[in-house]
Enzyme design. Structure first.
Site, PDB file in Angstrom:
ATOM      1  N   ASN A   1       0.957  -1.663   0.195  1.00 26.79           N
ATOM      2  CA  ASN A   1      -0.521   0.083   0.432  1.00 26.79           C
ATOM      3  C   ASN A   1       0.626   1.489   0.233  1.00 26.79           C
ATOM      4  O   ASN A   1       2.418   1.232   0.577  1.00 26.79           O
ATOM      5  CB  ASN A   1      -1.144  -0.185   1.239  1.00 26.79           C
TER       6      ASN A   1
ATOM      7  N   GLU B   1       0.015   4.734   0.294  1.00 30.09           N
ATOM      8  CA  GLU B   1      -0.944   6.302   0.932  1.00 30.09           C
ATOM      9  C   GLU B   1      -0.417   7.689   0.394  1.00 30.09           C
ATOM     10  O   GLU B   1       0.869   8.089  -0.055  1.00 30.09           O
ATOM     11  CB  GLU B   1      -1.005   5.920   2.605  1.00 30.09           C
TER      12      GLU B   1
ATOM     13  N   CYS C   1      -4.204   0.900  -2.358  1.00 32.53           N
ATOM     14  CA  CYS C   1      -3.897  -0.546  -1.553  1.00 32.53           C
ATOM     15  C   CYS C   1      -2.874  -1.401  -2.204  1.00 32.53           C
ATOM     16  O   CYS C   1      -2.337  -1.290  -3.291  1.00 32.53           O
ATOM     17  CB  CYS C   1      -5.173  -1.511  -1.593  1.00 32.53           C
TER      18      CYS C   1
ATOM     19  N   GLU D   1      -3.366  -4.253  -2.888  1.00 33.17           N
ATOM     20  CA  GLU D   1      -3.591  -5.327  -4.111  1.00 33.17           C
ATOM     21  C   GLU D   1      -3.950  -5.359  -5.567  1.00 33.17           C
ATOM     22  O   GLU D   1      -3.459  -5.508  -6.473  1.00 33.17           O
ATOM     23  CB  GLU D   1      -5.115  -5.944  -4.363  1.00 33.17           C
TER      24      GLU D   1
ATOM     25  N   CYS E   1     -10.177  -5.193   0.935  1.00 33.07           N
ATOM     26  CA  CYS E   1     -11.016  -3.706   0.408  1.00 33.07           C
ATOM     27  C   CYS E   1     -12.080  -4.366  -1.149  1.00 33.07           C
ATOM     28  O   CYS E   1     -11.989  -4.675  -2.000  1.00 33.07           O
ATOM     29  CB  CYS E   1     -10.812  -2.779   0.611  1.00 33.07           C
TER      30      CYS E   1
ATOM     31  N   CYS F   1     -10.290  -3.165  -4.317  1.00 26.54           N
ATOM     32  CA  CYS F   1      -9.675  -4.147  -4.560  1.00 26.54           C
ATOM     33  C   CYS F   1     -10.193  -5.820  -5.276  1.00 26.54           C
ATOM     34  O   CYS F   1      -9.976  -5.714  -6.357  1.00 26.54           O
ATOM     35  CB  CYS F   1      -8.311  -4.773  -3.541  1.00 26.54           C
TER      36      CYS F   1
HETATM   37  N1  THU Z   1      -5.449  -1.355   2.333  1.00 25.85           N
HETATM   38  C1  THU Z   1      -4.739  -2.124   1.453  1.00 25.85           C
HETATM   39  O1  THU Z   1      -3.850  -2.043   1.021  1.00 25.85           O
HETATM   40  N2  THU Z   1      -5.302  -3.162   1.036  1.00 25.85           N
HETATM   41  C2  THU Z   1      -6.672  -3.499   1.688  1.00 25.85           C
HETATM   42  O2  THU Z   1      -7.344  -4.066   0.610  1.00 25.85           O
HETATM   43  C3  THU Z   1      -7.322  -2.750   3.269  1.00 25.85           C
HETATM   44  C4  THU Z   1      -6.556  -1.831   2.904  1.00 25.85           C
HETATM   45  C5  THU Z   1      -4.859   0.166   2.858  1.00 25.85           C
HETATM   46  C6  THU Z   1      -5.112   1.110   2.517  1.00 25.85           C
HETATM   47  C7  THU Z   1      -4.465   1.573   3.690  1.00 25.85           C
HETATM   48  O3  THU Z   1      -3.104   2.501   2.893  1.00 25.85           O
HETATM   49  C8  THU Z   1      -4.541   0.706   4.873  1.00 25.85           C
HETATM   50  O4  THU Z   1      -4.498  -0.003   4.491  1.00 25.85           O
HETATM   51  C9  THU Z   1      -5.453   1.445   5.813  1.00 25.85           C
HETATM   52  O5  THU Z   1      -6.971   1.281   5.154  1.00 25.85           O
END
Ligand code: THU
Length: 135
Positions: free
Chosen positions: A43, A45, A54, A56, A97, A100
């Site tokens: 991930n 940000e 994310c 994935e 999520c 994704c």
């Molecule tokens: N996140 C992912 O990388 N994948 C997911 O399927 C769920 C959330 C990340 C996004 C963000 O950087 C952190 O997790 C918290 O939400």
């Protein structure tokens, strides 16, 4: 054929590269491709929160950009706490999520195996039933 364990290990390793100063929640993903190679992602940000992406989607889009065909995916939320007694909450912290899941539907076979660290393996069609498609 790479085992689920090998793909999960790659996802855990990839999570260590996460850029997540806002959530401090590291996620890694690893995509097994048709040629046997593995492409990973974490991930990433952004201070403008909505621009965050994310793990994935980083892994899947990287595989595509490398001209590869994704066949299955593993994801690991290495900072997910297991301190809760509630089995459902424990899983919820580790599940992909919704955004994704929709991208998985686009870029993976509809029956692809999705390996979720600490939860188990799921068929993509179970993760996103009746998903939106244009074709
Ligand atoms: N996140 C992912 O990388 N994948 C997911 O399927 C769920 C959330 C990340 C996004 C963000 O950087 C952190 O997790 C918290 O939400």
């Amino acid at each position: 054929m790479k085992s689920a364990d090998a793909l999960l290990s790659a996802a855990r390793e990839a999570a260590k590269a996460a850029h997540c100063p806002y959530s401090n929640f590291r996620v890694g993903a690893a995509v097994l491709c048709a040629d046997g190679s593995v492409v990973d992602g974490c991930n990433v940000e952004n201070a403008s929160y909505g621009l965050s992406i994310c793990a994935e989607r980083v892994a899947l889009t990287s595989a595509l950009a490398q001209g590869k065909r994704p066949t299955s995916l593993a994801v690991s939320c290495i900072d997910a706490s297991d301190e809760t007694d509630d089995q459902a909450d424990t899983a919820a912290l580790r599940m992909p999520c919704g955004a994704c899941r929709q991208v998985m539907l686009e870029l993976l076979p509809s029956d692809a195996a999705i390996h979720i660290d600490g939860v188990g393996s799921r068929n993509l069609s179970a993760l996103i039933p009746q998903g939106f498609r244009l074709s």
